[in-house]
Design a protein around this motif. Sequence first.
Motif, mmCIF file in Angstrom:
data_model
loop_
_atom_site.group_PDB
_atom_site.id
_atom_site.type_symbol
_atom_site.label_atom_id
_atom_site.label_comp_id
_atom_site.label_asym_id
_atom_site.label_seq_id
_atom_site.Cartn_x
_atom_site.Cartn_y
_atom_site.Cartn_z
ATOM 1 N N LYS A 291 0.659 -1.493 0.901
ATOM 2 C CA LYS A 291 -0.192 -0.501 -0.588
ATOM 3 C C LYS A 291 0.713 1.553 -0.296
ATOM 4 C CE LYS A 291 -3.662 -2.231 2.465
ATOM 5 N NZ LYS A 291 -4.784 -2.426 3.453
ATOM 6 N N ALA A 292 1.692 1.596 0.919
ATOM 7 C CA ALA A 292 2.918 2.660 1.040
ATOM 8 C C ALA A 292 3.723 2.490 0.427
ATOM 9 C CB ALA A 292 3.029 2.700 2.559
ATOM 10 N N GLY A 293 4.362 1.494 0.087
ATOM 11 C CA GLY A 293 5.142 1.402 -0.890
ATOM 12 C C GLY A 293 5.284 0.864 -1.900
ATOM 13 N N PRO A 294 6.312 0.730 -2.561
ATOM 14 C CA PRO A 294 6.553 0.194 -4.522
ATOM 15 C C PRO A 294 6.668 -1.610 -4.281
ATOM 16 C CG PRO A 294 9.037 0.126 -3.270
ATOM 17 C CD PRO A 294 7.747 0.734 -2.345
ATOM 18 N N ALA A 295 6.232 -2.235 -3.456
ATOM 19 C CA ALA A 295 5.569 -3.530 -2.704
ATOM 20 C C ALA A 295 6.279 -4.090 -4.233
ATOM 21 C CB ALA A 295 4.112 -3.813 -3.291
ATOM 22 N N PHE A 296 8.041 -3.628 -4.185
ATOM 23 C CA PHE A 296 9.106 -4.875 -4.034
ATOM 24 C C PHE A 296 9.171 -6.350 -3.922
ATOM 25 C CE2 PHE A 296 11.498 -0.682 -4.471
ATOM 26 C CZ PHE A 296 11.648 -0.859 -6.030
ATOM 27 N N SER A 297 9.009 -7.528 -4.874
ATOM 28 C CA SER A 297 9.098 -8.658 -4.435
ATOM 29 C C SER A 297 10.262 -9.096 -3.549
ATOM 30 C CB SER A 297 8.991 -9.325 -5.960
ATOM 31 O OG SER A 297 9.778 -9.773 -6.837
ATOM 32 N N GLN A 298 10.418 -10.559 -3.484
ATOM 33 C CA GLN A 298 11.217 -11.353 -2.584
ATOM 34 C C GLN A 298 12.713 -10.938 -3.457
ATOM 35 O OE1 GLN A 298 9.443 -14.940 -1.875
ATOM 36 N NE2 GLN A 298 9.350 -13.548 0.731
ATOM 37 N N GLU A 299 12.511 -11.515 -4.986
ATOM 38 C CA GLU A 299 13.790 -11.780 -6.202
ATOM 39 C C GLU A 299 14.115 -10.289 -6.499
ATOM 40 O OE1 GLU A 299 11.374 -15.137 -6.404
ATOM 41 O OE2 GLU A 299 11.001 -13.057 -6.421
ATOM 42 N N PHE A 300 13.052 -9.354 -6.073
ATOM 43 C CA PHE A 300 13.550 -8.356 -6.712
ATOM 44 C C PHE A 300 14.659 -7.011 -5.574
ATOM 45 C CE2 PHE A 300 13.219 -3.195 -7.916
ATOM 46 C CZ PHE A 300 13.405 -3.155 -8.890
ATOM 47 N N VAL A 301 14.438 -7.016 -4.565
ATOM 48 C CA VAL A 301 15.127 -6.816 -3.058
ATOM 49 C C VAL A 301 16.110 -7.119 -3.223
ATOM 50 C CG1 VAL A 301 14.909 -6.741 -0.300
ATOM 51 C CG2 VAL A 301 12.556 -6.707 -1.915
ATOM 52 N N GLY A 302 16.926 -8.499 -3.792
ATOM 53 C CA GLY A 302 17.629 -9.214 -3.352
ATOM 54 C C GLY A 302 18.440 -8.309 -4.460
ATOM 55 N N VAL A 303 17.920 -8.687 -5.711
ATOM 56 C CA VAL A 303 18.278 -7.353 -7.222
ATOM 57 C C VAL A 303 19.032 -6.230 -6.895
ATOM 58 C CG1 VAL A 303 18.454 -6.323 -9.553
ATOM 59 C CG2 VAL A 303 17.224 -9.112 -8.963
ATOM 60 N N ILE A 304 18.238 -5.937 -5.962
ATOM 61 C CA ILE A 304 19.001 -4.098 -5.832
ATOM 62 C C ILE A 304 20.063 -3.787 -4.659
ATOM 63 C CG2 ILE A 304 17.941 -2.377 -3.758
ATOM 64 C CD1 ILE A 304 14.714 -3.205 -4.461
ATOM 65 N N TYR A 305 19.677 -5.578 -4.046
ATOM 66 C CA TYR A 305 21.166 -5.114 -2.919
ATOM 67 C C TYR A 305 22.632 -5.707 -3.570
ATOM 68 C CZ TYR A 305 18.353 -4.985 1.339
ATOM 69 O OH TYR A 305 17.176 -4.351 2.272
ATOM 70 N N ALA A 306 21.947 -6.451 -4.971
ATOM 71 C CA ALA A 306 22.775 -7.270 -5.240
ATOM 72 C C ALA A 306 23.625 -6.338 -6.710
ATOM 73 C CB ALA A 306 22.092 -7.952 -6.748
ATOM 74 N N ILE A 307 22.667 -5.209 -6.781
ATOM 75 C CA ILE A 307 23.351 -3.666 -7.623
ATOM 76 C C ILE A 307 24.018 -2.640 -7.064
ATOM 77 C CG2 ILE A 307 22.342 -1.615 -8.206
ATOM 78 C CD1 ILE A 307 19.472 -3.006 -9.502
ATOM 79 N N GLY A 308 23.568 -2.681 -5.612
ATOM 80 C CA GLY A 308 24.510 -1.979 -4.343
ATOM 81 C C GLY A 308 25.987 -2.877 -4.717
ATOM 82 N N ALA A 309 25.471 -4.027 -4.646
ATOM 83 C CA ALA A 309 27.760 -4.747 -4.097
ATOM 84 C C ALA A 309 28.363 -4.335 -5.899
ATOM 85 C CB ALA A 309 27.325 -6.149 -4.039
ATOM 86 N N VAL A 310 27.558 -4.148 -6.956
ATOM 87 C CA VAL A 310 28.181 -3.425 -8.831
ATOM 88 C C VAL A 310 29.005 -2.454 -7.835
ATOM 89 C CG1 VAL A 310 28.267 -3.212 -11.043
ATOM 90 C CG2 VAL A 310 27.105 -5.292 -9.568
ATOM 91 N N ALA A 311 27.929 -1.393 -7.331
ATOM 92 C CA ALA A 311 27.897 -0.156 -7.576
ATOM 93 C C ALA A 311 29.843 -0.569 -6.048
ATOM 94 C CB ALA A 311 27.095 0.565 -6.734
#
Length: 496
Positions: A291-311
């Motif tokens: 409701k309040a947030g973007p409702a990211f899936s479990q897999e995409f939350v992992g992808v977000i953190y993976a992108i952070g690791a690449v950065a």
Amino acid sequence: MSTQQDSPTPTTTTKKTKTPFLSILTEPIEWLSMLSHHLNPSFIAGIFLIYGIGQGFTGSLFKLVSDYYWKDIQKIQPSTVQLYVGIYFIPWILKPIWGILTDAFPILGYQRRPYFVIAGVIGMVSASIVALGGNIAAAAALMCFVGVSASLAIADVTIDACIARNSIEVPGLAPDLQSLCGFCSSSGALLGFLVSGFFVHHLGPQGSLGLMAVFPALTIVLGFVIYDKKTTGLHNEKKEGAMESIGMTIRSMYKTIKYPQAWKPSLYMLLSLSLNVTTHEGHFYWYTDAKAGPAFSQEFVGVIYAIGAVASILGVIIYHKYLKSYTFRNLVFYAQLLYATSGVLDLIFVLRWNLKIGIPDYIFVVIEETTVRITGKLRWMPMMVLSTKLCPIGIEGTFFALLMCIDSIGVLLSKWGGGLLLRFLHVTRSDFSKLWLAVLIRDILRFVTLVLVFLVPNVGPYEGLLPSDVCEMNKSDVNVDEETLELVPMNGNIEV
């Protein structure tokens, strides 16, 4: 092998004519070959294991899986989870104790090997209990997480003692060693974050925690294969017992920390980390809210953190290629300024202003995570190099652990400060109306940190920091023939 030099000089590399594409492939190999040539290969393998598989892969898996475990299995409020995270961070605060043990208490004549084995056993038992224990109480799960954290911390202290010693003996390699640690950690985190969402989705949070027993098992193996020279009876005679050794170590640490070159940057690390209050758990719950947030899936939350690791890897590369020769004070100031500025992107995201300017959540979160991670790594790298430069010979394991303890206390205060901030603003599992205010306060504190940069010494990474009498004092107090990991030839000018 290079010969002894009168004074240490920065790492240099002979120029070879290569195509840009070929250089991209060969430069990392040549760099690792150079490090393996001048340092013991088993030591380099230990860095890959402890920083890559341990802090990187296992740490990232632990971060995401534990977040979902508290949220979906235990159903804990985000502010409480933030406080829990601080509790199982306590073993990192106890790093000076682990450092004293590894420096002053050899086991069966070995100084490093047994502590890798001990760390592995603690981690395997703790991970197995929480993974196979069924619906255990929150307090029991918390203690298991403390055990997993203790396993990582003990292994980290043991390898850090060797890193500090190498950095002292060959100061020209100090930035390279920190670059290697940062690269291994970020690469491992990249892999861990990429697969963590998949594992949570298919195995569930509790089942995924069973994977965390893999690293402790490998740490046990490392304890049996890494080179560790067995100490002799003469060592014990010179020390006249373990208690006298501890007393000598504490006295040396006290004498060293009294120097302004040591206590000022230590104070900066503590204050800068403490003021950087984290609101991570509030963000995580908001990320997954429909409701309040973007409702990211479990897999995409992992992808977000993976992108952070690449950065983070990019941040390490930028530091290693272009910034490692700059003075600590200038580099820390501008890195902190960029870090504080990048935090504003979090505020824009939480307020959903990105949608008003036409940037979808999936794109904006990539921009935000990349910027924050790169600037965060640029802020962290020079302080790690500076920490190794502050360690006197003879107590390098314990003193580096002391500096990392100061670092850990700052991180603990930032986590608990963030948890109290979330609780004070009533940010809960379903109410995120004040999350933007928590992020705003956090960003203001990051800018405030800039006024403390004067505590950082205005010297370069290849210049000496401690007075010569400190080094001589500690050299005379220890048996310098006692080498635990085959370290390095005593040269400062490294060439490939």
